[in-house]
Design an enzyme around this catalytic site. Structure first.
Site, PDB file in Angstrom:
ATOM      1  N   GLU A 263      -2.336  -9.136   2.890  1.00 15.43           N
ATOM      2  CA  GLU A 263      -2.650  -9.628   4.242  1.00 15.43           C
ATOM      3  C   GLU A 263      -4.146  -9.670   4.517  1.00 15.43           C
ATOM      4  OE1 GLU A 263      -1.626  -6.613   3.518  1.00 15.43           O
ATOM      5  OE2 GLU A 263      -2.410  -5.111   4.916  1.00 15.43           O
TER       6      GLU A 263
ATOM      7  N   HIS B 267      -3.809  -5.150  -0.494  1.00 16.82           N
ATOM      8  CA  HIS B 267      -3.364  -5.682   0.791  1.00 16.82           C
ATOM      9  C   HIS B 267      -3.377  -7.209   0.756  1.00 16.82           C
ATOM     10  CE1 HIS B 267      -3.283  -1.929   3.149  1.00 16.82           C
ATOM     11  NE2 HIS B 267      -4.139  -1.527   2.225  1.00 16.82           N
TER      12      HIS B 267
ATOM     13  N   CYS C   3       0.843  -1.210   0.000  1.00 15.38           N
ATOM     14  CA  CYS C   3       0.000   0.000   0.000  1.00 15.38           C
ATOM     15  C   CYS C   3       0.879   1.263   0.000  1.00 15.38           C
ATOM     16  CB  CYS C   3      -1.003  -0.043   1.153  1.00 15.38           C
ATOM     17  SG  CYS C   3      -2.388   1.094   0.914  1.00 15.38           S
TER      18      CYS C   3
END
Lengths: 251, 208
Positions: free
Chosen positions: B192, B190, B85
């Protein structure tokens, strides 16, 4: 192409799920972590926890729930309910929440939104708007829907966007719990007014209501609780239904 | 192997930590630190980032010697680094969020606001969008084209050299969402928070 999101919401009280999922294979039907995991495995685009713990002494339970969930679920997690201050937001984010939803505090002290969006970034600040129709406009309610602030919901939505909110979670108090569908007039009025994404909430009783929230309400995401909890529909079914209606979803 | 997630007060990194630990299991040691010696001795580095370009650059510069250490790790020693990001956006020469701010200058280009066509598209660009893989990247091993990833951003990185771009995503325009330049990797989305496919990208990076 950006997909419309489906967000199952779990009500959590004293660290336990209220109105749990009716699945037989659950070890502990009251554990929010286990239920969140079922949703994320089933294709939920995000998970939302609404903490409805009433007493202050039990407030800490949500932090433990968030911490455990964020180690198991790798889709975005939004947590709301009882968030009063920048410090509360900070604590939830540190426990692993990706977004925090703020309701009463946003009305009583809009500076919380300005400060927190500057400090943590707009991406994690969701303002929850609970609105009820009065004559031909909508008014904001706070304290879990108990207090009428008299504030115009549309004006407030714009103000929150300007204060740095990254998203709005709009709940129709008239529709919440009725299972007759979202108030799509309220949703479309707000989505037309603001440039940030709007999540529709309150009133879902069937899968067509999800379709309407996106097509008529122009919502970027649809949130629902009971249709998923009681096993009436799975998230997967909901997505397949939206897909069959021409709505782009992540499948 | 040691992998360090650089903790430089760049916003909420709990999810990054959780996902890397989940993927790494016991095989790889995941550290979370801004300690310069720890970074230097790492095999790989993850550079997260949330909030504005300016706030992240300021946070990074406020830690004495961190910029030089990262530069040495990445540009001189050519060890693998993954930016996520705003951590990825900072690779640019310059960013225009809040005010004009100098970036790390690792991949020439700029970071500017997404053109939302006069309000036709909502900003931030939030949610699940598809990868258009435009070149093979080591972090995309076993990742299918058109896989969904989770995005949340209002600014985009526009690199000068288009050859570094490994994937784009379609929103109001085609947005660069992944780069690979030698040992430097970056994702606008993202990983994650991108479910199994996202964790696979993390796994690919850890196993480079």
């Amino acid at each position: 192409m950006l997909k419309s999101r489906i967000i199952p919401c779990l009500d959590v009280k004293n660290g336990r799920v209220v109105k749990g999922i009716n699945f037989v294979d659950l070890k502990d039907a009251g554990d929010p972590v286990e239920q969140a995991k079922i949703y994320s495995d089933g294709g939920a685009d995000e998970i939302c926890f609404l903490d409805i713990t009433a007493s202050n002494e039990n407030r800490e339970t949500i932090y433990d729930v968030v911490e455990r969930t964020s180690k198991k679920c790798f889709v975005p997690l939004t947590v709301g309910g009882g968030v009063r201050s920048v410090e509360d937001i900070n604590k939830l984010l540190n426990c692993g929440a990706d977004k925090v939803s703020i309701n009463t505090a946003a009305v009583e002290n809009p500076r919380v939104i300005e400060e927190s969006s500057k400090k943590f970034g707009s991406q994690c600040i969701v303002v929850a708007i609970d609105a009820k129709k009065k004559n031909d406009k909508w008014e904001i309610f706070t304290h879990g829907g108990r207090n009428n602030s008299g504030i115009n919901a549309l004006e407030f939505a714009k103000k929150m966007e300007n204060s740095g909110a990254g998203e709005l979670l709009v709940t129709s108090m008239d529709r919440d719990g009725t299972q007759v569908g979202y108030d799509n007039e309220l949703m479309s009025n707000i989505t037309a007014l603001v440039n940030i994404p709007v999540i529709a909430s309150g009133g879902v009783g069937n899968l067509d209501h999800l379709v309407d929230g996106i097509k008529l309400g122009n919502a970027s995401a649809v949130l629902a609780a009971s249709i998923f909890h009681y096993g009436k529909h799975s998230v997967k079914e909901a997505k397949e239904y939206l897909d069959s209606k021409g709505i782009p979803v992540r499948i | 192997m040691n992998v360090t997630i650089v903790d430089y007060n760049s916003g909420n990194i709990s999810s990054v930590i959780n996902s890397f630990k989940e993927v790494a299991k016991e095989k790889i040691k995941i550290e979370v630190s801004s300690d310069l010696d720890k970074i230097k001795s790492s095999d790989k580095i993850v550079l997260p980032g949330q909030g504005s370009f300016k706030s992240c650059v300021d946070a990074l510069n406020s830690i004495d010697g961190l910029f030089d250490t990262l530069n040495e790790f990445t540009i001189i020693n050519k060890k693998p680094l993954l930016g996520i990001c705003v951590g990825f956006q900072m690779f640019a020469d310059v960013g225009y969020e809040e005010t004009e701010t100098q970036g790390l200058g690792w991949i020439s280009g700029e970071v500017s606001k997404i053109d939302n066509q006069n309000g036709k598209f909502k900003l931030p660009h939030i949610g699940w969008n598809e990868l258009n893989i435009v070149k093979t990247s080591q972090i995309f091993r076993d990742i299918k084209n058109k896989s969904h990833m989770y995005f949340v951003h209002s600014y985009e990185f526009i690199p000068k050299d288009k050859n570094v771009i490994s994937a784009t995503t379609d929103y109001s325009s085609s947005i660069v969402c992944s780069v690979e330049k030698e040992n430097i990797f970056g994702t606008q989305f993202h990983p994650e928070k991108s479910d199994k496919e996202g964790l696979k990208i993390i796994d690919n990076f850890l196993n480079l």
